[in-house]
Design a protein around this motif. Sequence first.
Motif, PDB file in Angstrom:
ATOM      1  N   HIS A  60       0.823  -1.195   0.000  1.00 24.19           N
ATOM      2  CA  HIS A  60       0.000   0.000   0.000  1.00 24.19           C
ATOM      3  C   HIS A  60       0.861   1.251   0.000  1.00 24.19           C
ATOM      4  O   HIS A  60       1.886   1.309   0.651  1.00 24.19           O
ATOM      5  CB  HIS A  60      -0.892  -0.002   1.241  1.00 24.19           C
ATOM      6  CG  HIS A  60      -1.839   1.148   1.289  1.00 24.19           C
ATOM      7  ND1 HIS A  60      -2.889   1.274   0.420  1.00 24.19           N
ATOM      8  CD2 HIS A  60      -1.889   2.229   2.108  1.00 24.19           C
ATOM      9  CE1 HIS A  60      -3.560   2.378   0.705  1.00 24.19           C
ATOM     10  NE2 HIS A  60      -2.970   2.970   1.718  1.00 24.19           N
ATOM     11  N   SER A  61       0.463   2.241  -0.784  1.00 25.68           N
ATOM     12  CA  SER A  61       1.160   3.517  -0.824  1.00 25.68           C
ATOM     13  C   SER A  61       0.327   4.569  -0.117  1.00 25.68           C
ATOM     14  O   SER A  61      -0.887   4.437   0.020  1.00 25.68           O
ATOM     15  CB  SER A  61       1.441   3.946  -2.268  1.00 25.68           C
ATOM     16  OG  SER A  61       2.316   3.038  -2.883  1.00 25.68           O
ATOM     17  N   LEU A  83       0.151  14.300   3.857  1.00 22.17           N
ATOM     18  CA  LEU A  83      -0.818  15.277   4.349  1.00 22.17           C
ATOM     19  C   LEU A  83      -0.384  16.695   4.018  1.00 22.17           C
ATOM     20  O   LEU A  83      -1.216  17.584   3.863  1.00 22.17           O
ATOM     21  CB  LEU A  83      -0.980  15.132   5.864  1.00 22.17           C
ATOM     22  CG  LEU A  83      -1.485  13.782   6.387  1.00 22.17           C
ATOM     23  CD1 LEU A  83      -1.568  13.823   7.907  1.00 22.17           C
ATOM     24  CD2 LEU A  83      -2.834  13.436   5.783  1.00 22.17           C
ATOM     25  N   ALA A  84       0.918  16.905   3.960  1.00 21.16           N
ATOM     26  CA  ALA A  84       1.437  18.245   3.677  1.00 21.16           C
ATOM     27  C   ALA A  84       2.842  18.140   3.115  1.00 21.16           C
ATOM     28  O   ALA A  84       3.586  17.211   3.433  1.00 21.16           O
ATOM     29  CB  ALA A  84       1.435  19.089   4.948  1.00 21.16           C
ATOM     30  N   VAL A  85       3.186  19.095   2.286  1.00 25.71           N
ATOM     31  CA  VAL A  85       4.540  19.245   1.768  1.00 25.71           C
ATOM     32  C   VAL A  85       5.023  20.622   2.202  1.00 25.71           C
ATOM     33  O   VAL A  85       4.468  21.635   1.790  1.00 25.71           O
ATOM     34  CB  VAL A  85       4.593  19.116   0.231  1.00 25.71           C
ATOM     35  CG1 VAL A  85       6.030  19.282  -0.258  1.00 25.71           C
ATOM     36  CG2 VAL A  85       4.024  17.773  -0.218  1.00 25.71           C
ATOM     37  N   ALA A 113      17.987   6.120  -0.367  1.00 26.36           N
ATOM     38  CA  ALA A 113      18.421   6.865  -1.537  1.00 26.36           C
ATOM     39  C   ALA A 113      17.551   6.560  -2.747  1.00 26.36           C
ATOM     40  O   ALA A 113      17.598   7.290  -3.743  1.00 26.36           O
ATOM     41  CB  ALA A 113      19.880   6.544  -1.846  1.00 26.36           C
ATOM     42  N   ASP A 114      16.739   5.500  -2.681  1.00 30.23           N
ATOM     43  CA  ASP A 114      15.825   5.195  -3.787  1.00 30.23           C
ATOM     44  C   ASP A 114      14.546   6.024  -3.727  1.00 30.23           C
ATOM     45  O   ASP A 114      13.599   5.759  -4.465  1.00 30.23           O
ATOM     46  CB  ASP A 114      15.502   3.700  -3.837  1.00 30.23           C
ATOM     47  CG  ASP A 114      14.718   3.215  -2.603  1.00 30.23           C
ATOM     48  OD1 ASP A 114      14.225   4.058  -1.829  1.00 30.23           O
ATOM     49  OD2 ASP A 114      14.608   1.990  -2.411  1.00 30.23           O
ATOM     50  N   LYS A 115      14.492   7.017  -2.807  1.00 28.99           N
ATOM     51  CA  LYS A 115      13.408   7.995  -2.657  1.00 28.99           C
ATOM     52  C   LYS A 115      12.178   7.440  -1.957  1.00 28.99           C
ATOM     53  O   LYS A 115      11.148   8.121  -1.877  1.00 28.99           O
ATOM     54  CB  LYS A 115      13.006   8.582  -4.026  1.00 28.99           C
ATOM     55  CG  LYS A 115      14.139   9.141  -4.846  1.00 28.99           C
ATOM     56  CD  LYS A 115      13.654   9.642  -6.202  1.00 28.99           C
ATOM     57  CE  LYS A 115      14.825  10.060  -7.083  1.00 28.99           C
ATOM     58  NZ  LYS A 115      14.373  10.520  -8.422  1.00 28.99           N
ATOM     59  N   ILE A 123       6.060   4.093   1.201  1.00 32.12           N
ATOM     60  CA  ILE A 123       5.691   5.492   0.967  1.00 32.12           C
ATOM     61  C   ILE A 123       6.552   6.053  -0.156  1.00 32.12           C
ATOM     62  O   ILE A 123       7.771   5.940  -0.128  1.00 32.12           O
ATOM     63  CB  ILE A 123       5.891   6.342   2.233  1.00 32.12           C
ATOM     64  CG1 ILE A 123       4.974   5.861   3.356  1.00 32.12           C
ATOM     65  CG2 ILE A 123       5.638   7.815   1.946  1.00 32.12           C
ATOM     66  CD1 ILE A 123       5.186   6.590   4.656  1.00 32.12           C
ATOM     67  N   ARG A 124       5.881   6.642  -1.124  1.00 33.74           N
ATOM     68  CA  ARG A 124       6.580   7.307  -2.221  1.00 33.74           C
ATOM     69  C   ARG A 124       6.032   8.715  -2.385  1.00 33.74           C
ATOM     70  O   ARG A 124       4.896   8.987  -2.046  1.00 33.74           O
ATOM     71  CB  ARG A 124       6.416   6.531  -3.522  1.00 33.74           C
ATOM     72  CG  ARG A 124       6.937   5.094  -3.437  1.00 33.74           C
ATOM     73  CD  ARG A 124       6.880   4.404  -4.788  1.00 33.74           C
ATOM     74  NE  ARG A 124       7.258   3.000  -4.681  1.00 33.74           N
ATOM     75  CZ  ARG A 124       8.506   2.573  -4.638  1.00 33.74           C
ATOM     76  NH1 ARG A 124       9.503   3.445  -4.687  1.00 33.74           N
ATOM     77  NH2 ARG A 124       8.786   1.281  -4.540  1.00 33.74           N
ATOM     78  N   GLY A 125       6.840   9.600  -2.891  1.00 31.91           N
ATOM     79  CA  GLY A 125       6.408  10.975  -3.083  1.00 31.91           C
ATOM     80  C   GLY A 125       7.561  11.950  -3.173  1.00 31.91           C
ATOM     81  O   GLY A 125       7.487  12.955  -3.882  1.00 31.91           O
TER      82      GLY A 125
END
Length: 414
Positions: A65-66, A70-72, A338-340, A359-361
């Motif tokens: 699941h990704s 909530l905020a950047v 490091a793979d983000k 988590i990705r983003g």
Amino acid sequence: MLQSKPKSFPLSSMASPPYTTPLLSESSNSIISTTSSESDESPQTSQRFQDFQLKISTTPISCFHSYKSLAVLSGHVGTVSCLALCGEFILSASQGKDIIVWQQPDLRQFTKFGTGDGSVKALITIGNKVFTAHQDSRIRVWKVSRRSENVFRLIDTLPTTKDYLGKFMKQSNYVQTRRHHKKLWIEHADSISCLAVSNGYIYSGSWDKTLKVWRISDLKCLESIKAHDDAINGLVASNNGVVYSASADGKIKAWKNICGTHSLKGILEGHKDVSLNSVVVCEDGVFVYGGGSDGYVMGWVGNKNLDSWRLICEVKAHEMAVLCMCLMMGEYLCSGSADKSICIWKREINGGLFKFGVIRGHEGPVKCLQASTTSVGGGFMLYSGSLDKSLRVWWIPKYGDDSDEKKDSSLITN
């Protein structure tokens, strides 16, 4: 810890217990005698469990699941290098030398401070003070102004002038740092990469391979320890006072304060020729986890005296190097890479891990992570800083034992 404004800030929108922010309270610190030591002890190194079978799932990362942030939070002029939580405040620092204080729950910028040479590598908060470690090999001490809570004043730099003047006239206080170059033993000779605090002391780890111990009450350097054979990348202290240092030499070392002098208690061996970039420890100090440049997260368990360690789990967590980790109430482990990406792991009673979320983003490597210390709406808040210059805020739900996510995501069976 940072003190909040006199008025209260409702957090009902976050469905969690209210944050407490004793920022202007003074912490009590113990006093011990001054000593300088170079540790040459070599306790028994860790051994792999021969009777434990490590099984790694082949489930693709894309099956997990990704989450959406909530905020950047943007505002740093450089890449975000470190984070710290202080009650309802979040502190983030960058390679651009600036430190931003964000206030929850609306996540607005509360204030901004930070000057001096060298980018910020690490930061911690103690009482009404903020300690920042820099690339210029110095530690700076900031204090919340009594006149205005959104003003931070630089009050000292470590080593202090008093400490320096008390030692620079004596030749025996100098150590060789490189060919034809000497420094006082109280000075770091390279970038300070990490900080930790425990029992009235601040610990600083550096690329110069040394671990230094500072007394909080008078900011005096008490010890300088030749801790590793390569750069120190991470530090963490357990509730029982043991401090763990992770190094590019592929080892995590456990240090214990015994009668005013820190001694080497044990060595946790990682993979050969692989740098360990991050280390976390459970509250009881029995389980320790390290993240490596090969993308693996490894876990060890110590005996009662913490002088003998066994490897209990190792998992290929990321496609690239693990750069940071954090624990949430000792139950969940989060790893940034490091793979983000950020991976969320559930800890088992025997120290094993299973992955239940990815988590990705971020658009750059994830350099630092911090998790909320209390439950928030049936989950927890996670804060991540990246080389993309942004700070992101995530809410991570806790999954029950009967969740399909758990059944599909188990990576390790011991």
